[in-house]
Scaffold this motif. Structure first.
Motif, mmCIF file in Angstrom:
data_model
loop_
_atom_site.group_PDB
_atom_site.id
_atom_site.type_symbol
_atom_site.label_atom_id
_atom_site.label_comp_id
_atom_site.label_asym_id
_atom_site.label_seq_id
_atom_site.Cartn_x
_atom_site.Cartn_y
_atom_site.Cartn_z
ATOM 1 N N ASP A 40 -13.794 20.342 7.827
ATOM 2 C CA ASP A 40 -13.979 18.922 7.513
ATOM 3 C C ASP A 40 -12.769 18.347 6.782
ATOM 4 O O ASP A 40 -12.361 17.214 7.035
ATOM 5 C CB ASP A 40 -15.221 18.725 6.630
ATOM 6 C CG ASP A 40 -16.507 19.098 7.349
ATOM 7 O OD1 ASP A 40 -16.494 19.210 8.591
ATOM 8 O OD2 ASP A 40 -17.529 19.290 6.656
ATOM 9 N N ASN A 41 -12.195 19.132 5.878
ATOM 10 C CA ASN A 41 -11.119 18.632 5.030
ATOM 11 C C ASN A 41 -9.713 18.789 5.607
ATOM 12 O O ASN A 41 -8.837 17.969 5.326
ATOM 13 C CB ASN A 41 -11.159 19.336 3.665
ATOM 14 C CG ASN A 41 -12.403 18.994 2.882
ATOM 15 O OD1 ASN A 41 -12.864 17.857 2.897
ATOM 16 N ND2 ASN A 41 -12.975 19.978 2.220
ATOM 17 N N PHE A 42 -9.487 19.857 6.383
ATOM 18 C CA PHE A 42 -8.113 20.212 6.728
ATOM 19 C C PHE A 42 -7.785 20.294 8.219
ATOM 20 O O PHE A 42 -6.611 20.441 8.575
ATOM 21 C CB PHE A 42 -7.741 21.562 6.091
ATOM 22 C CG PHE A 42 -7.875 21.593 4.597
ATOM 23 C CD1 PHE A 42 -7.265 20.638 3.800
ATOM 24 C CD2 PHE A 42 -8.621 22.592 3.981
ATOM 25 C CE1 PHE A 42 -7.383 20.677 2.415
ATOM 26 C CE2 PHE A 42 -8.747 22.642 2.597
ATOM 27 C CZ PHE A 42 -8.122 21.683 1.815
ATOM 28 N N ALA A 43 -8.786 20.209 9.095
ATOM 29 C CA ALA A 43 -8.514 20.389 10.530
ATOM 30 C C ALA A 43 -7.435 19.425 11.019
ATOM 31 O O ALA A 43 -6.489 19.821 11.703
ATOM 32 C CB ALA A 43 -9.790 20.223 11.350
ATOM 33 N N ARG A 44 -7.576 18.161 10.644
ATOM 34 C CA ARG A 44 -6.618 17.156 11.111
ATOM 35 C C ARG A 44 -5.210 17.435 10.591
ATOM 36 O O ARG A 44 -4.230 17.254 11.308
ATOM 37 C CB ARG A 44 -7.084 15.755 10.702
ATOM 38 C CG ARG A 44 -6.234 14.661 11.290
ATOM 39 C CD ARG A 44 -6.925 13.309 11.345
ATOM 40 N NE ARG A 44 -8.219 13.292 12.014
ATOM 41 C CZ ARG A 44 -8.400 13.404 13.327
ATOM 42 N NH1 ARG A 44 -7.361 13.556 14.122
ATOM 43 N NH2 ARG A 44 -9.600 13.355 13.854
ATOM 44 N N VAL A 45 -5.108 17.906 9.359
ATOM 45 C CA VAL A 45 -3.789 18.210 8.779
ATOM 46 C C VAL A 45 -3.113 19.314 9.580
ATOM 47 O O VAL A 45 -1.935 19.211 9.938
ATOM 48 C CB VAL A 45 -3.909 18.618 7.288
ATOM 49 C CG1 VAL A 45 -2.548 18.967 6.716
ATOM 50 C CG2 VAL A 45 -4.557 17.507 6.479
ATOM 51 N N PHE A 46 -3.861 20.385 9.871
ATOM 52 C CA PHE A 46 -3.292 21.468 10.680
ATOM 53 C C PHE A 46 -2.870 20.941 12.057
ATOM 54 O O PHE A 46 -1.764 21.209 12.518
ATOM 55 C CB PHE A 46 -4.290 22.624 10.838
ATOM 56 C CG PHE A 46 -4.253 23.616 9.703
ATOM 57 C CD1 PHE A 46 -3.238 24.562 9.613
ATOM 58 C CD2 PHE A 46 -5.231 23.616 8.727
ATOM 59 C CE1 PHE A 46 -3.195 25.487 8.576
ATOM 60 C CE2 PHE A 46 -5.208 24.529 7.679
ATOM 61 C CZ PHE A 46 -4.183 25.468 7.609
ATOM 62 N N MET A 47 -3.766 20.193 12.706
ATOM 63 C CA MET A 47 -3.463 19.692 14.056
ATOM 64 C C MET A 47 -2.251 18.770 14.047
ATOM 65 O O MET A 47 -1.410 18.835 14.948
ATOM 66 C CB MET A 47 -4.691 19.002 14.651
ATOM 67 C CG MET A 47 -5.774 20.004 15.013
ATOM 68 S SD MET A 47 -7.159 19.289 15.943
ATOM 69 C CE MET A 47 -8.048 18.456 14.647
ATOM 70 N N ASN A 48 -2.133 17.936 13.021
ATOM 71 C CA ASN A 48 -0.982 17.035 12.927
ATOM 72 C C ASN A 48 0.327 17.791 12.731
ATOM 73 O O ASN A 48 1.408 17.240 12.947
ATOM 74 C CB ASN A 48 -1.163 16.027 11.785
ATOM 75 C CG ASN A 48 -2.212 14.975 12.110
ATOM 76 O OD1 ASN A 48 -2.602 14.789 13.261
ATOM 77 N ND2 ASN A 48 -2.691 14.296 11.081
ATOM 78 N N ASN A 49 0.216 19.062 12.311
ATOM 79 C CA ASN A 49 1.398 19.896 12.123
ATOM 80 C C ASN A 49 1.586 20.890 13.270
ATOM 81 O O ASN A 49 2.322 21.866 13.145
ATOM 82 C CB ASN A 49 1.315 20.625 10.773
ATOM 83 C CG ASN A 49 1.659 19.697 9.623
ATOM 84 O OD1 ASN A 49 2.829 19.500 9.316
ATOM 85 N ND2 ASN A 49 0.651 19.093 9.019
ATOM 86 N N GLY A 50 0.901 20.618 14.391
ATOM 87 C CA GLY A 50 1.115 21.406 15.602
ATOM 88 C C GLY A 50 0.312 22.690 15.708
ATOM 89 O O GLY A 50 0.609 23.536 16.546
ATOM 90 N N TRP A 51 -0.709 22.836 14.875
ATOM 91 C CA TRP A 51 -1.527 24.045 14.900
ATOM 92 C C TRP A 51 -2.748 23.858 15.801
ATOM 93 O O TRP A 51 -3.257 22.752 15.944
ATOM 94 C CB TRP A 51 -2.039 24.363 13.495
ATOM 95 C CG TRP A 51 -1.001 24.918 12.557
ATOM 96 C CD1 TRP A 51 0.136 24.297 12.141
ATOM 97 C CD2 TRP A 51 -1.025 26.188 11.920
ATOM 98 N NE1 TRP A 51 0.814 25.103 11.271
ATOM 99 C CE2 TRP A 51 0.125 26.274 11.114
ATOM 100 C CE3 TRP A 51 -1.919 27.262 11.934
ATOM 101 C CZ2 TRP A 51 0.410 27.399 10.339
ATOM 102 C CZ3 TRP A 51 -1.636 28.368 11.159
ATOM 103 C CH2 TRP A 51 -0.477 28.436 10.381
ATOM 104 N N SER A 52 -3.230 24.974 16.352
ATOM 105 C CA SER A 52 -4.544 25.015 16.997
ATOM 106 C C SER A 52 -5.556 25.315 15.901
ATOM 107 O O SER A 52 -5.304 26.176 15.051
ATOM 108 C CB SER A 52 -4.618 26.144 18.022
ATOM 109 O OG SER A 52 -3.745 25.891 19.084
ATOM 110 N N VAL A 53 -6.686 24.627 15.925
ATOM 111 C CA VAL A 53 -7.715 24.820 14.903
ATOM 112 C C VAL A 53 -8.994 25.304 15.565
ATOM 113 O O VAL A 53 -9.448 24.742 16.557
ATOM 114 C CB VAL A 53 -7.968 23.503 14.130
ATOM 115 C CG1 VAL A 53 -9.155 23.652 13.195
ATOM 116 C CG2 VAL A 53 -6.725 23.089 13.367
#
Length: 109
Positions: A71-84
Protein backbone atom coordinates in the motif's frame (compact mmCIF):
# COMPACT_ATOMS: atom_id res chain seq x y z
CA UNK A 1 22.85 -29.90 -8.86
CA UNK A 2 20.82 -28.68 -5.90
CA UNK A 3 21.95 -25.52 -4.19
CA UNK A 4 23.27 -26.08 -0.68
CA UNK A 5 20.72 -24.72 1.80
CA UNK A 6 22.96 -26.03 4.59
CA UNK A 7 25.59 -23.45 3.60
CA UNK A 8 25.95 -21.15 6.67
CA UNK A 9 25.61 -17.95 4.60
CA UNK A 10 22.43 -19.26 2.98
CA UNK A 11 21.08 -20.45 6.33
CA UNK A 12 21.61 -17.01 7.90
CA UNK A 13 19.63 -15.32 5.11
CA UNK A 14 16.82 -17.88 5.28
CA UNK A 15 16.59 -17.40 9.06
CA UNK A 16 15.85 -13.69 8.52
CA UNK A 17 12.80 -14.46 6.38
CA UNK A 18 9.34 -14.70 7.95
CA UNK A 19 8.34 -18.31 8.55
CA UNK A 20 5.47 -18.27 6.07
CA UNK A 21 7.81 -17.28 3.21
CA UNK A 22 11.00 -19.16 4.18
CA UNK A 23 10.31 -22.55 2.58
CA UNK A 24 9.28 -20.93 -0.69
CA UNK A 25 12.45 -18.82 -0.83
CA UNK A 26 14.55 -21.90 -0.04
CA UNK A 27 12.79 -23.78 -2.87
CA UNK A 28 13.50 -20.95 -5.32
CA UNK A 29 17.15 -20.98 -4.23
CA UNK A 30 17.32 -24.76 -4.74
CA UNK A 31 16.07 -24.16 -8.29
CA UNK A 32 19.19 -22.08 -8.83
CA UNK A 33 17.63 -18.64 -8.42
CA UNK A 34 19.34 -16.00 -6.28
CA UNK A 35 18.48 -15.38 -2.65
CA UNK A 36 16.72 -12.11 -1.87
CA UNK A 37 17.88 -9.31 0.36
CA UNK A 38 15.63 -9.29 3.43
CA UNK A 39 14.29 -5.95 4.65
CA UNK A 40 15.56 -4.11 1.58
CA UNK A 41 15.58 -0.30 1.65
CA UNK A 42 15.32 1.52 -1.68
CA UNK A 43 17.28 4.76 -1.67
CA UNK A 44 17.04 7.83 -3.86
CA UNK A 45 20.01 9.57 -5.47
CA UNK A 46 20.71 11.37 -2.16
CA UNK A 47 20.86 8.15 -0.13
CA UNK A 48 17.48 8.77 1.50
CA UNK A 49 15.35 5.67 2.10
CA UNK A 50 12.22 6.10 0.00
CA UNK A 51 10.68 2.60 0.15
CA UNK A 52 11.06 -0.75 1.86
CA UNK A 53 10.50 -4.33 0.69
CA UNK A 54 10.32 -7.47 2.80
CA UNK A 55 12.18 -9.36 0.06
CA UNK A 56 14.08 -7.87 -2.85
CA UNK A 57 16.30 -8.99 -5.68
CA UNK A 58 18.08 -5.70 -6.50
CA UNK A 59 20.04 -7.08 -9.46
CA UNK A 60 16.70 -8.05 -11.01
CA UNK A 61 14.81 -4.99 -9.76
CA UNK A 62 12.18 -7.28 -8.24
CA UNK A 63 10.53 -6.45 -4.91
CA UNK A 64 8.15 -8.64 -2.91
CA UNK A 65 6.04 -6.60 -0.51
CA UNK A 66 3.61 -7.59 2.20
CA UNK A 67 0.26 -5.75 2.44
CA UNK A 68 1.29 -2.59 4.32
CA UNK A 69 4.43 -2.19 2.26
CA UNK A 70 2.46 -2.75 -0.92
CA UNK A 71 0.00 0.00 0.00
CA UNK A 72 2.77 2.43 0.93
CA UNK A 73 5.66 1.64 -1.41
CA UNK A 74 4.53 -0.26 -4.53
CA UNK A 75 4.24 2.90 -6.63
CA UNK A 76 7.65 4.16 -5.49
CA UNK A 77 9.33 0.91 -6.55
CA UNK A 78 7.46 0.87 -9.88
CA UNK A 79 8.35 4.50 -10.57
CA UNK A 80 11.99 3.47 -10.14
CA UNK A 81 11.74 0.67 -12.70
CA UNK A 82 11.13 -2.25 -10.34
CA UNK A 83 8.68 -5.13 -10.69
CA UNK A 84 6.48 -5.37 -7.60
CA UNK A 85 4.95 -8.59 -6.33
CA UNK A 86 2.57 -8.77 -3.38
CA UNK A 87 3.40 -11.45 -0.81
CA UNK A 88 0.28 -13.51 -0.22
CA UNK A 89 -0.20 -16.33 2.29
CA UNK A 90 -1.45 -18.75 -0.36
CA UNK A 91 1.92 -18.64 -2.16
CA UNK A 92 0.82 -17.19 -5.49
CA UNK A 93 3.77 -14.80 -5.27
CA UNK A 94 6.28 -17.63 -5.69
CA UNK A 95 5.58 -18.27 -9.37
CA UNK A 96 5.56 -14.53 -10.03
CA UNK A 97 9.02 -14.15 -8.48
CA UNK A 98 10.27 -17.25 -10.33
CA UNK A 99 8.99 -15.93 -13.65
CA UNK A 100 10.49 -12.49 -13.06
CA UNK A 101 13.92 -13.82 -12.08
CA UNK A 102 13.97 -16.31 -14.95
CA UNK A 103 12.89 -13.59 -17.38
CA UNK A 104 15.95 -11.58 -16.30
CA UNK A 105 18.17 -14.66 -16.53
CA UNK A 106 17.28 -15.21 -20.16
CA UNK A 107 16.97 -11.57 -21.21
CA UNK A 108 19.21 -10.51 -24.05
CA UNK A 109 20.60 -7.02 -24.21
Amino acid sequence: QDADVQNPEVYIILEEIFDEFRDAVAALYEEGLPLPEVGYELQDEYGEIIAEAELAWPANKCAALYDDQHDNFARVFMNNGWSVIQLDPDGGWVSQVRNRLREEEYATD
